[in-house]
Design a protein around this motif. Structure first.
Motif, short mmCIF file in Angstrom:
data_model
loop_
_atom_site.label_atom_id
_atom_site.label_comp_id
_atom_site.label_asym_id
_atom_site.label_seq_id
_atom_site.Cartn_x
_atom_site.Cartn_y
_atom_site.Cartn_z
N GLU B 117 8.32 149.24 -41.35
CA GLU B 117 8.40 147.85 -41.16
C GLU B 117 8.17 147.63 -39.79
OE1 GLU B 117 10.74 145.21 -42.66
OE2 GLU B 117 9.39 145.16 -45.41
N ALA B 118 9.00 147.76 -39.13
CA ALA B 118 9.20 147.83 -37.53
C ALA B 118 7.96 148.07 -36.41
CB ALA B 118 10.30 148.54 -36.36
N ALA B 119 7.71 150.07 -37.49
CA ALA B 119 6.92 150.30 -36.71
C ALA B 119 5.55 149.95 -36.95
CB ALA B 119 6.32 151.84 -37.36
N ARG B 120 5.59 149.37 -38.33
CA ARG B 120 4.32 148.35 -38.39
C ARG B 120 3.99 147.16 -37.81
NH1 ARG B 120 5.22 147.81 -44.72
NH2 ARG B 120 3.06 146.58 -45.14
N ALA B 121 4.66 147.00 -37.44
CA ALA B 121 5.13 145.01 -36.99
C ALA B 121 5.02 144.65 -34.67
CB ALA B 121 6.87 144.46 -36.86
N ILE B 122 5.05 146.08 -34.40
CA ILE B 122 4.42 146.46 -33.23
C ILE B 122 3.01 147.16 -33.14
CG2 ILE B 122 6.34 146.91 -31.97
CD1 ILE B 122 6.17 149.83 -32.09
N GLY B 123 2.16 146.89 -34.47
CA GLY B 123 0.98 147.26 -34.93
C GLY B 123 0.51 148.77 -34.61
#
Lengths: 261, 215
Positions: B117-123
């Motif tokens: 999720e954190a990886a997706r959240a930074i794009g």
């Protein structure tokens, strides 16, 4: 705190009527549970909106729908005038403009603190590595963990980890920052160091959506308080008004439980 | 009189046959397994369906049946005159890829959801999230079952020997026809397999220790 400010988008000084995040008629179910019910919410550029409410009221879900970590069943969400795209490159690009801070920090466990803050810049923004490192160090100094740059997340305290997570989000120069209960997993003595960083961000004019149980932060930093219960927005008002004179019974009940004990 | 010394060239040919079949199939299985595991956790429904189908069909079919299809159906219907080594690699590689995909997927599941999720959240894109954030953290959990699967693959290549592919198992036929003691033939063949499986074992133990230090 260092002198360097995070580069904000050009619209940072635009009038307060400039709408950055718009949710219209948003509905979401988790199985039989109607977790978001007809949510309408508009967040202006530079505004700090604090979302509070009892647990299970849908505040975290609301926060997570804004960058589509949660999909919605119906309704429209747009950011900076553009509707949220479907899963894919477009969505990834949009997410890179929306910073997110999680309750459980979610720092990349196999990367150092410095790498955590450079990763998005290098892999997503394609920034030059040295430039990214320079910016990362500046941001880490700004949140007060500059001397921890070469450690791994597990070697840091919760408060330090959360401040790194804020730096990681800021490194992408986001238009808006989402905070999903950023202090709920912290030991009491570490809550303030995180809140101070957030206060500073708010003063610098960052647009923020903050889901929190920290009423002190809501009072001092919020432009607007959104009170949610049972999947609905029950009340929206300025913090002074909300805390001294809540209109709805649900909010009165909630406040009486948390403020006088 | 000594079956090994008299037939050193044949043993070497058989050993190299098994070794090359194992190595090439393993590479194919690892690459395919990684891709299929990615499909199975992908946000795109058709890819997920394809991944599930691949695993279901290949994991639940007896390997001997796959070999029968590969050696008697594929050359007749699809590719006449195709090399038997390629057919054996495909049968072993495809079959093992289904198991490897599941081992990798179980490794992916050990990485907390919040990391992705954190990886997706930074794009980050899905492939970036997998490659940069999730898979490196999944490796540690995947190494032990992978070593078992590759050892199983080594032994499974013997079926190719029954299909006229020259390998350790296959040379047994030639040698017993020449009148050597069948027990001694199998002792040496077993040692040949042990060398390969023990090497895989050691390689993965090394890898495991290396990963232990890294974190």
């Amino acid at each position: 705190m260092s002198e360097v400010s995070v580069t904000k988008d050009a619209g940072g000084s635009a009038p307060a009527t400039d709408e950055l995040v718009v949710l219209e008629g948003v509905n979401k179910h988790f199985g039989a549970l109607h977790v978001l019910q007809d949510i309408d919410l508009t967040i202006s550029r530079g505004e700090v909106v604090v979302v509070i409410g009892p647990s299970g009221s849908g505040k975290s879900t609301l926060c997570r729908t804004i960058n589509r970590l949660e999909t919605v069943d119906s309704g429209h969400i747009s950011i900076d005038g553009r509707p949220l795209p479907q899963e894919g490159k477009e969505l990834a690009r949009l997410r890179s403009d929306v910073g997110m801070v999680f309750q459980s920090f979610n720092l990349f466990a196999h990367k150092t603190v410095l790498e955590n803050v450079t990763l998005g810049q290098v892999k997503v923004r394609k920034t030059d590595k040295q430039e990214a490192e320079g910016k990362a160090r500046t941001l880490l100094d700004r949140v007060g963990v500059g001397n921890q740059a070469d450690k791994y997340p597990a070697q840091l305290s919760g408060g330090q980890q959360q401040r790194v997570a804020i730096a990681r989000a800021l490194a992408m120069d986001p238009k808006v920052m989402l905070f999903d209960e950023p202090t709920s997993a912290l030991d009491p003595e570490m809550i303030n160091e995180v809140l101070e960083v957030m206060q500073q961000l708010a003063r610098d004019g960052m647009t923020m959506v903050v889901v929190t149980h920290e009423m002190g932060f809501a009072r001092s930093a919020a432009n607007r308080v959104v009170f949610m219960a049972d999947g609905r927005i029950v009340e929206e008002s300025a913090p002074e008004q909300f805390f001294s004179n809540p209109r709805s019974d649900r909010a009165k009940d909630f406040l009486s439980k948390i403020l006088h004990h | 009189m000594n079956v090994l010394l008299d037939n050193l060239a044949l043993f070497r040919e058989g050993f190299l046959g098994t070794l090359s079949l194992t190595a090439v199939s393993a590479v194919l299985a690892l690459v395919l397994g990684l891709v299929i595991a990615g499909f199975r956790v992908s946000p795109v429904p058709p890819l997920r369906i394809f991944g599930t189908l691949w695993v279901t069909v290949l994991r639940n079919t007896p390997l001997t049946l796959l070999f029968l299809v590969a050696f008697f159906v594929v050359p007749k219907v699809l590719f006449p005159g195709i090399n038997s080594f390629v057919l054996a690699v495909c049968a072993c590689g495809f079959y093992t890829s289904a198991f490897i995909a599941e081992a990798i997927r179980s490794g992916i599941n050990t990485v907390p959801m919040g990391q992705a999720e954190a990886a997706r959240a930074i794009g980050m894109s899905f492939t970036q999230t997998m490659r940069i954030v999730v898979l490196p953290q999944a490796t540690r959990a995947v190494v032990p079952p992978l070593s078992s699967l590759l050892i199983a693959l080594t032994k499974n290549t013997a079926i190719a020997g029954a299909f006229d592919n020259v390998d350790l198992f296959n040379i047994q036929k030639t040698l017993s026809n020449d009148g050597y003691d069948i027990a001694m033939i199998f002792v040496w063949i077993t040692i040949g397999y042990l060398i390969i499986t023990y090497a895989i074992n050691g390689l993965f133990r090394l890898l495991e220790n290396r990963l232990e230090v890294a974190r």
